[in-house]
Scaffold this motif. Structure first.
Motif, short mmCIF file in Angstrom:
data_model
loop_
_atom_site.label_atom_id
_atom_site.label_comp_id
_atom_site.label_asym_id
_atom_site.label_seq_id
_atom_site.Cartn_x
_atom_site.Cartn_y
_atom_site.Cartn_z
N VAL A 191 0.86 -1.18 0.00
CA VAL A 191 0.00 0.00 0.00
C VAL A 191 0.90 1.23 0.00
CG1 VAL A 191 -1.82 1.24 1.21
CG2 VAL A 191 -1.71 -1.25 1.34
N VAL A 192 0.74 2.05 -1.02
CA VAL A 192 1.52 3.28 -1.13
C VAL A 192 0.65 4.46 -0.72
CG1 VAL A 192 2.83 4.78 -2.69
CG2 VAL A 192 2.91 2.30 -2.99
N VAL A 193 1.15 5.29 0.15
CA VAL A 193 0.36 6.38 0.72
C VAL A 193 0.59 7.68 -0.05
CG1 VAL A 193 -0.17 7.63 2.85
CG2 VAL A 193 0.69 5.28 2.96
N ARG A 194 -0.48 8.43 -0.22
CA ARG A 194 -0.40 9.77 -0.82
C ARG A 194 -1.25 10.72 0.01
NH1 ARG A 194 3.13 7.49 -2.86
NH2 ARG A 194 3.61 7.19 -5.06
N ALA A 195 -0.90 12.00 0.02
CA ALA A 195 -1.65 12.97 0.82
C ALA A 195 -1.79 14.30 0.10
CB ALA A 195 -0.95 13.19 2.16
N SER A 196 -2.90 14.97 0.35
CA SER A 196 -3.11 16.34 -0.12
C SER A 196 -2.86 17.29 1.04
CB SER A 196 -4.55 16.52 -0.63
OG SER A 196 -4.77 15.70 -1.76
N LEU A 197 -2.46 18.54 0.72
CA LEU A 197 -2.01 19.47 1.75
C LEU A 197 -2.68 20.83 1.60
CD1 LEU A 197 0.07 20.29 4.01
CD2 LEU A 197 1.63 20.91 2.14
N GLY A 198 -3.12 21.38 2.71
CA GLY A 198 -3.64 22.74 2.74
C GLY A 198 -2.96 23.53 3.83
N LEU A 212 -9.12 27.71 10.44
CA LEU A 212 -9.47 26.34 10.10
C LEU A 212 -10.12 26.25 8.72
CD1 LEU A 212 -10.88 25.21 13.56
CD2 LEU A 212 -8.79 24.36 12.49
N ALA A 213 -11.00 27.20 8.43
CA ALA A 213 -11.69 27.20 7.14
C ALA A 213 -10.70 27.40 5.99
CB ALA A 213 -12.76 28.29 7.12
N ARG A 214 -9.72 28.29 6.18
CA ARG A 214 -8.74 28.54 5.12
C ARG A 214 -7.88 27.31 4.86
NH1 ARG A 214 -4.78 31.96 5.98
NH2 ARG A 214 -5.24 32.63 8.11
N ALA A 215 -7.43 26.65 5.93
CA ALA A 215 -6.60 25.46 5.77
C ALA A 215 -7.39 24.34 5.09
CB ALA A 215 -6.08 25.00 7.14
N ASP A 216 -8.64 24.18 5.49
CA ASP A 216 -9.49 23.14 4.91
C ASP A 216 -9.74 23.39 3.44
OD1 ASP A 216 -11.07 20.74 5.48
OD2 ASP A 216 -12.81 21.98 5.04
N ALA A 217 -10.03 24.64 3.07
CA ALA A 217 -10.29 24.99 1.67
C ALA A 217 -9.04 24.77 0.83
CB ALA A 217 -10.75 26.44 1.58
N ALA A 218 -7.87 25.12 1.37
CA ALA A 218 -6.62 24.94 0.63
C ALA A 218 -6.33 23.46 0.41
CB ALA A 218 -5.48 25.60 1.39
N MET A 219 -6.66 22.64 1.39
CA MET A 219 -6.43 21.20 1.26
C MET A 219 -7.32 20.60 0.17
SD MET A 219 -7.89 18.07 2.17
CE MET A 219 -8.91 18.39 3.60
N TYR A 220 -8.59 21.00 0.14
CA TYR A 220 -9.49 20.47 -0.89
C TYR A 220 -9.11 20.98 -2.28
CZ TYR A 220 -12.61 17.98 2.21
OH TYR A 220 -13.12 17.07 3.11
N ALA A 221 -8.58 22.19 -2.35
CA ALA A 221 -8.11 22.70 -3.64
C ALA A 221 -6.95 21.86 -4.14
CB ALA A 221 -7.70 24.17 -3.49
N ASP A 222 -6.06 21.47 -3.23
CA ASP A 222 -4.93 20.63 -3.61
C ASP A 222 -5.42 19.25 -4.05
OD1 ASP A 222 -2.09 20.07 -3.84
OD2 ASP A 222 -2.28 18.85 -2.05
N LYS A 223 -6.43 18.72 -3.35
CA LYS A 223 -6.96 17.41 -3.69
C LYS A 223 -7.62 17.41 -5.08
CE LYS A 223 -8.57 14.87 -0.43
NZ LYS A 223 -7.74 13.62 -0.55
N LYS A 224 -8.25 18.52 -5.44
CA LYS A 224 -8.93 18.60 -6.74
C LYS A 224 -7.97 18.54 -7.91
CE LYS A 224 -13.23 21.02 -5.62
NZ LYS A 224 -14.03 22.26 -5.85
N LYS A 225 -6.71 18.86 -7.66
CA LYS A 225 -5.73 18.81 -8.73
C LYS A 225 -5.57 17.39 -9.26
CE LYS A 225 -2.96 22.63 -6.86
NZ LYS A 225 -1.65 22.99 -6.25
N GLY A 226 -5.85 16.42 -8.38
CA GLY A 226 -5.79 15.03 -8.81
C GLY A 226 -4.40 14.54 -9.13
#
Length: 236
Positions: A191-198, A212-226
């Protein structure tokens, strides 16, 4: 309708201490009211010293037990990191310190990519092992003055305290690069691990909810990059 939890009476840790103290006080009073003991000042003095020593020993024991229970209340039992409650307490204290002493720091949110598919395909034991490995990695790779937490199912947070923006951001990105190199074996597969970051920088004027809202939004933006996805690799 959701399930209702049955209400159970709970005894506060401090109530336990008080109950124990009351019991020992009652025993002491019974002892000194004994007519035989009352006629012996030396015996009475020894009784008093023994009760005092026993009381002190029990109070120290119960105080230690209370501290242990309080620690459990803010600790994630799977990873040993802070849980959400513990992390938000730490964050609040550090934001108050930042406002008072004009300090700054960085909040990092990390989300494991593809975590649900690992649970679905390989079971929760594999998912739990992944969380433990990531938790251990974070604990071993932050400064003693920083804080790491598991704040959700597969979400982690790191608070870089009294840190300048650019160096803290690089440390956070270094953590993600390290997580991306983690792996473990499960049922003959790796199992190879990957993570998104905000990331969200804070200063003397920052408020907890907004940070908290800014960090969460930044993390989801990074995740959307795929650009990153956890995956199962079959050896050979």
């Amino acid at each position: 309708m959701g399930m209702r939890r049955a209400k159970t009476a709970r005894t506060a840790p401090t109530d336990t201490v008080l109950t124990m103290e009351d019991s020992m006080t009652a025993r002491f009073r019974r002892a000194i009211s004994d007519p035989v003991i009352s006629r012996s000042p030396a015996h009475l003095r020894n009784q008093a010293l023994n009760f005092a020593a026993e009381t002190e020993s029990r109070i120290v024991e119960l105080t230690s037990r209370i501290a242990h229970l309080e620690a459990l209340a803010v600790t994630d039992d799977l990873t040993g990191l802070l849980n959400r409650r513990g992390f938000e307490n730490v964050l609040q204290r550090n934001l108050l310190s930042a406002a008072r002493y004009d300090e700054a720091g960085l909040l990092a949110y990390l989300d494991l990519d593809g975590f649900k598919s690992i649970n679905d395909e390989h079971g929760h034991l594999a998912g739990d092992e992944l969380l433990r490995i990531v938790g251990y990695f974070l604990k071993q790779n932050i400064r003693a003055t920083d804080y790491a937490a598991r704040v959700g199912g597969d979400e982690f947070a790191v608070l870089f305290v009294r840190a300048q923006n650019a160096p803290a951001r690089e440390r956070a990105r270094s953590l993600v690069r390290g997580i991306d190199k983690l792996s473990f074996r499960h049922n003959g597969k790796t199992v190879v691990v990957r993570a998104s970051l905000g990331l969200a920088y804070y200063d003397a004027n920052s408020e907890q909810a907004e940070l908290l809202a800014r960090a969460d939004a930044a993390m989801y933006a990074d995740k959307k990059k795929g650009s990153r996805a956890a995956r199962m690799i079959i050896n050979g």
